[in-house]
Design a protein around this motif. Sequence first.
Motif, PDB file in Angstrom:
ATOM      1  N   HIS A 600     -41.325  65.339   6.593  1.00  0.00           N
ATOM      2  CA  HIS A 600     -40.312  65.871   7.591  1.00  0.00           C
ATOM      3  C   HIS A 600     -41.071  67.346   8.574  1.00  0.00           C
ATOM      4  N   LYS A 601     -41.517  67.759   7.552  1.00  0.00           N
ATOM      5  CA  LYS A 601     -42.100  69.531   7.847  1.00  0.00           C
ATOM      6  C   LYS A 601     -43.080  69.392   9.127  1.00  0.00           C
ATOM      7  N   ARG A 603     -44.561  66.467  10.130  1.00  0.00           N
ATOM      8  CA  ARG A 603     -43.966  65.538  11.164  1.00  0.00           C
ATOM      9  C   ARG A 603     -43.566  67.116  12.467  1.00  0.00           C
ATOM     10  N   LYS A 647     -32.834  68.448  13.390  1.00  0.00           N
ATOM     11  CA  LYS A 647     -33.300  68.209  11.998  1.00  0.00           C
ATOM     12  C   LYS A 647     -32.317  66.812  10.945  1.00  0.00           C
ATOM     13  N   ASP A 648     -32.887  65.888  11.853  1.00  0.00           N
ATOM     14  CA  ASP A 648     -31.955  64.663  11.510  1.00  0.00           C
ATOM     15  C   ASP A 648     -33.681  63.455  10.482  1.00  0.00           C
ATOM     16  N   LYS A 649     -33.872  63.760   9.411  1.00  0.00           N
ATOM     17  CA  LYS A 649     -34.981  63.286   9.014  1.00  0.00           C
ATOM     18  C   LYS A 649     -35.095  61.729   9.123  1.00  0.00           C
ATOM     19  N   LYS A 650     -33.716  60.634   8.892  1.00  0.00           N
ATOM     20  CA  LYS A 650     -34.032  59.944   9.316  1.00  0.00           C
ATOM     21  C   LYS A 650     -34.617  59.201  11.058  1.00  0.00           C
ATOM     22  N   VAL A 652     -36.071  61.051  12.958  1.00  0.00           N
ATOM     23  CA  VAL A 652     -37.898  61.631  13.043  1.00  0.00           C
ATOM     24  C   VAL A 652     -39.068  60.975  12.783  1.00  0.00           C
ATOM     25  N   ALA A 653     -38.228  60.354  11.208  1.00  0.00           N
ATOM     26  CA  ALA A 653     -39.485  58.651  11.066  1.00  0.00           C
ATOM     27  C   ALA A 653     -39.488  57.881  11.253  1.00  0.00           C
TER      28      ALA A 653
END
Length: 898
Positions: A600-601, A603, A647-650, A652-653
């Motif tokens: 995540h970071k 990205r 802040k939403d990892k999903k 961003v992925a």
Amino acid sequence: MAERDPDTGGGEGAEAPAAAAHDRAAVIHAGVAVLSWLHRRWVLFVYGLLAGLSLLAAALWLKVDTDPSRMISPDLSFRRDYQRLIAAFPQLDNAMILLVEGQDPKAVRTTAEALTESFKARPDLFSHVLAPALSPMFSDYGPLYLSLPALERLTAQLAQAAPMLRLLAERPDMEGMTRLLGGMLRQKPSALAGSDGLRRLFTAMSEAVRTVQEGRARPMDWTALGGIEGREEPRRIFILVKPRLDFSRLDPAAEAMAEARRIIADPEARDGRGVRVWLTGEAAMNAEEFSTITRGAIIAGVLSFLIVSGVVLLGLPSRRLLIAVITLIIIGFALNAGFATLSVGSLNMISVAFAVLFIGLGVDYAVHFLLRWAEEARMPPNDEPRPLARAAAATGPALAMSALTTVLAFLAFWPTDFVGMTQLGIIAAGGIVIAYVGTLTLVAAVLGLLPRSSRLVAPRKEGRISRWRHLLPAKAAWRIRQAVTLLVLLLAAGSIVFLPKVRFDGDPVNLKDPAAPSVRAYAVLLQEEPRLVQAVSALASGREEAEKLARLLKDLPEVGEVITALSFLPERQTDKLALLRALARQLPDSVRPRQEDIGHKRRIAALRQMIGLLARMERLEAYAPDLRKAAGALRQRLEAFLQRKGKDKKAVAALEAAWFVRLPELINGLQRLVRTGPLTVENMDPALKRWYIAEDGRWRVEAAPARRLSTDAEMRAFALAVRRVAPQAAGAPVEITGAASVVSRAMIAAMLLALGGVIVVVGIMTRSALAVVLALAPILLAAILLLAYTVIFDAPFNFANVIVLPLLLGLGVDSSIHYLHRAREAASGSAVLDTSTPRAIIISALTTMGSFGTLWLTPHRGLSSMGELLTVAIALMLLCTLVVMPQLIDWAVRWKKA
């Protein structure tokens, strides 16, 4: 028996044999009527039994053949040519055409693909399904279908994008995209000046960001890169469907049409978004035509029965006599249906009107007989069966002559190649014989069971026509009649100028209900894509002959396009394949699978760096305005995304997946593109190939007109031009013009045969040349006026109404025969107006007009045109018989006395 007027005869020598023959006929008819009266219950029992058996036979074995191709003799050369074509390519016959159109090409394609799969899922109802535009051949060999300059531009764009693609193939993640943007900014802005692919890439990335942010992630379309989305998708796609038809069933296409409508209406088969689906083609139009004809014939039959019954009720002197007429109509119709079953076995699109013909014509014989019976019943001795015998003796010979001439008129089409009208003629001729025999037997038997009406034995009153005629002084009435006669003669003479303009409309589509959905769709198809419905095809033994024939057809000015299997092969394939081979060395072979998830970071860091790079590109004026604008839009989208979903990892992925999940699809597609091999007849799409190369190896050469064929003359010129080069060519223009020629010749031949038959019959029975002239004069006048009517009111002859002229001859001479027969009994032609004969002629004409007038109201233009012309013809015949003929008789009498 009243003394005959010698002035209407052919001389004293001819009068004696004619009178003797007439007396023998009168005795026979009187004897048949009296015997039927004496054994009336047995007569009714036999007729009832025969009617029941006839209805049973019709219900079990009478079919409706809705195949319009069987209306014309199959032995004609153009029909044999068509059968040879259909034997090699059966999918061309009675096919459906689906027209899928809309403003959104992708929605059109999606809908067409769904419809195609739905039709293919029902092989029990549809034997062939083809959507040429959806053939995988066009996507697999797409680059080869581009022009050489267009392919050069495409390969140049792909070569320019190749470094970017190699980088992304190595790093299919956000860091790889950041490196790509950084590398672009290190290049000179002029290096990207001619590329529109980067702008499209930014636009596609921005759209993917929006969908992820809205919670409905949609993978990015990588074909936007470098303008490699392929050839432009069409906004109109045609699907050709061959339904399985069973012509032994009442409605051969009922099940297939119902399933086709269900598939089209299924929401899952439509993409929506303004896509419209039209269903047309020969099979669809014939199915809707059958429904229209059946519905119209039933409605017309019921209305005809009611109108005829009403007219007869008002015209007969006693309401009880209506029972005899209705009995003849009902039982006679049943017998006529049984005769149709035995004689032809099936009804076609024209012969389904036999019910209306029988009701309108069959009642005429009963009306003449009953009115004469009522007239005789008022004269002593009037105890039965004397009035019946006198009525049969007086009207029987005229009824026999009328039946014979009408039968000849109906059978006049028998020697011709117009099979459809021949069948109607046979059925109608049988109905006339049934009506004639039934009048002398069945009607006589019913009269024996009816109670005697006091109105019928009351002293005779002056007839309505006689009272009207006597309202004016005799000389004034004679002058009015003479003036009307002269006016009719002048109109007929003036109408001769219209005769060369009489035309025959041979296009069967013009007979169908214009409001039917398939006919409206056909009109759209004819306007937009006339090639699909106006092309002709010729068979060639193989490729070499097909190429030679195609070259000859292309040289014709009437031909705009020639299509063979070779037409689907791209041109200059060698040059195009060389371009693709050179490009193959520059593109990545595949997308390298990611070894690890960057997390995540990393990205987020990549996205922030990307925003900075986009901002720099947006500020540099050296870049194209459209590219700077697209970079700015993507920057704003990314900033908003980080603010809301950073802040939403999903999320961003999911954005990274939306950007790159279809990248392998692009790379693999490019590899297939550059490794495309040559397309030949041997490896072309088998489904498409089957429409142009038969299983036995014969080729189909299709020639389309240079322009839409709007008139009969244009269609005939095109068909003749093609058949001069390809004598066995077949297709709609050849079929339509060939059938039109056959029917036109059949109409002329039938008219001449009917005319000759009437002249012979009337001449033999009257032994008088003057009687023949007087009998035919009103009919010829009415025929000339009718032909002028077809030109003035644009009501051309067609497949359905060509029977009008022979029928006018047969029906018109009936009235003339009745009038002449009564005139020979009376002192002069004018004296006939004081008898029941004019009243019978008027009632007969009104019943016939009322019966055929119901056809005029049907939505089927073929039946409607038949009803229109027959109604006008009977009205003209009535005018010429009751006004012109008495005047002609008076003139003939005065001329002979002078």
